[in-house]
Scaffold this motif. Sequence first.
Motif, mmCIF file in Angstrom:
data_model
loop_
_atom_site.group_PDB
_atom_site.id
_atom_site.type_symbol
_atom_site.label_atom_id
_atom_site.label_comp_id
_atom_site.label_asym_id
_atom_site.label_seq_id
_atom_site.Cartn_x
_atom_site.Cartn_y
_atom_site.Cartn_z
ATOM 1 N N ILE A 141 0.798 -1.358 -0.009
ATOM 2 C CA ILE A 141 0.032 -0.120 -0.046
ATOM 3 C C ILE A 141 0.863 1.267 -0.019
ATOM 4 C CG2 ILE A 141 -1.660 1.351 1.267
ATOM 5 C CD1 ILE A 141 -2.947 -1.352 2.238
ATOM 6 N N LEU A 142 1.832 1.329 0.975
ATOM 7 C CA LEU A 142 2.842 2.435 1.011
ATOM 8 C C LEU A 142 3.539 2.711 -0.303
ATOM 9 C CD1 LEU A 142 3.912 2.328 4.466
ATOM 10 C CD2 LEU A 142 2.067 3.700 3.741
ATOM 11 N N LYS A 143 3.735 1.573 -0.915
ATOM 12 C CA LYS A 143 4.462 1.862 -2.532
ATOM 13 C C LYS A 143 3.568 2.362 -3.552
ATOM 14 C CE LYS A 143 8.310 -1.283 -2.147
ATOM 15 N NZ LYS A 143 9.088 -2.393 -2.732
ATOM 16 N N SER A 144 2.598 2.341 -3.265
ATOM 17 C CA SER A 144 1.574 2.635 -4.505
ATOM 18 C C SER A 144 1.716 4.364 -4.624
ATOM 19 C CB SER A 144 0.058 2.346 -4.012
ATOM 20 O OG SER A 144 -0.499 3.306 -3.154
ATOM 21 N N GLY A 145 1.380 4.768 -5.836
ATOM 22 C CA GLY A 145 1.647 6.116 -6.214
ATOM 23 C C GLY A 145 0.724 7.182 -5.352
ATOM 24 N N THR A 146 -0.385 6.933 -5.113
ATOM 25 C CA THR A 146 -1.493 7.558 -4.719
ATOM 26 C C THR A 146 -1.137 7.922 -3.085
ATOM 27 O OG1 THR A 146 -3.244 6.665 -5.877
ATOM 28 C CG2 THR A 146 -3.895 7.999 -3.948
ATOM 29 N N VAL A 147 -0.710 6.680 -2.359
ATOM 30 C CA VAL A 147 -0.118 6.986 -0.954
ATOM 31 C C VAL A 147 1.035 7.680 -0.722
ATOM 32 C CG1 VAL A 147 0.326 5.803 1.108
ATOM 33 C CG2 VAL A 147 -1.449 4.746 -0.111
ATOM 34 N N LYS A 148 2.055 7.441 -2.048
ATOM 35 C CA LYS A 148 3.121 8.331 -2.053
ATOM 36 C C LYS A 148 3.003 9.822 -1.959
ATOM 37 C CE LYS A 148 6.809 5.410 -3.659
ATOM 38 N NZ LYS A 148 7.585 4.845 -4.592
ATOM 39 N N ASN A 149 2.004 10.199 -2.916
ATOM 40 C CA ASN A 149 1.638 11.488 -3.130
ATOM 41 C C ASN A 149 0.898 12.085 -2.093
ATOM 42 O OD1 ASN A 149 2.742 11.639 -5.782
ATOM 43 N ND2 ASN A 149 0.811 11.069 -6.700
ATOM 44 N N LEU A 150 0.154 11.391 -1.335
ATOM 45 C CA LEU A 150 -0.808 11.816 -0.056
ATOM 46 C C LEU A 150 0.450 12.043 1.215
ATOM 47 C CD1 LEU A 150 -3.315 12.062 1.340
ATOM 48 C CD2 LEU A 150 -3.260 9.804 1.779
ATOM 49 N N LEU A 151 1.228 11.167 1.550
ATOM 50 C CA LEU A 151 2.196 11.354 2.259
ATOM 51 C C LEU A 151 3.316 12.406 1.938
ATOM 52 C CD1 LEU A 151 3.307 7.531 3.190
ATOM 53 C CD2 LEU A 151 1.740 9.164 4.334
ATOM 54 N N THR A 152 3.564 12.690 0.888
ATOM 55 C CA THR A 152 4.347 13.564 0.366
ATOM 56 C C THR A 152 3.743 15.063 0.661
ATOM 57 O OG1 THR A 152 5.506 12.321 -1.380
ATOM 58 C CG2 THR A 152 5.874 14.487 -1.458
ATOM 59 N N ASP A 153 2.530 15.328 0.319
ATOM 60 C CA ASP A 153 1.700 16.371 0.809
ATOM 61 C C ASP A 153 1.767 16.702 2.039
ATOM 62 O OD1 ASP A 153 1.439 16.701 -2.111
ATOM 63 O OD2 ASP A 153 -0.565 15.834 -2.050
ATOM 64 N N ILE A 154 1.514 15.543 2.853
ATOM 65 C CA ILE A 154 1.410 15.708 4.224
ATOM 66 C C ILE A 154 2.706 16.378 4.878
ATOM 67 C CG2 ILE A 154 1.204 14.492 6.661
ATOM 68 C CD1 ILE A 154 -0.837 12.912 5.268
ATOM 69 N N VAL A 155 3.686 15.721 4.303
ATOM 70 C CA VAL A 155 5.233 16.254 5.023
ATOM 71 C C VAL A 155 5.388 17.467 4.447
ATOM 72 C CG1 VAL A 155 7.522 15.704 4.896
ATOM 73 C CG2 VAL A 155 6.080 13.894 5.149
ATOM 74 N N LYS A 156 5.116 17.911 3.199
ATOM 75 C CA LYS A 156 5.237 19.471 2.742
ATOM 76 C C LYS A 156 4.337 20.542 3.351
ATOM 77 C CE LYS A 156 6.303 18.299 -2.070
ATOM 78 N NZ LYS A 156 5.972 18.122 -3.603
#
Length: 94
Positions: A73-88
């Motif tokens: 799940i964490l390797k999927s593109g959607t989750v990566k984008n979501l986590l990157t946005d949260i960190v930003k």
Amino acid sequence: MSKQTDAIGARTGISVPLRERVAGWRERAERGICLLDARMRTLTAEPEEGAATAEYAVVLVAATGFAALLVAILKSGTVKNLLTDIVKQALNVA
């Protein structure tokens, strides 16, 4: 042979070699009974000991499966984008 052995043999009518063989059989039988008793006590002392090991193995397999699912799940593109946005967003607030 001692005089006492001769006297016992004369009273019972059993020869010394036969008496010695019977005594050997009795010792082996008593030893076998003691070993059997010890084995039975061991088996009945902790009857679920193996069950705990099996349960532990099942939990480990389930945890490994759950970890593999999380990695997928964490390797999927959607989750990566979501986590990157949260960190930003967190870095922009600070």
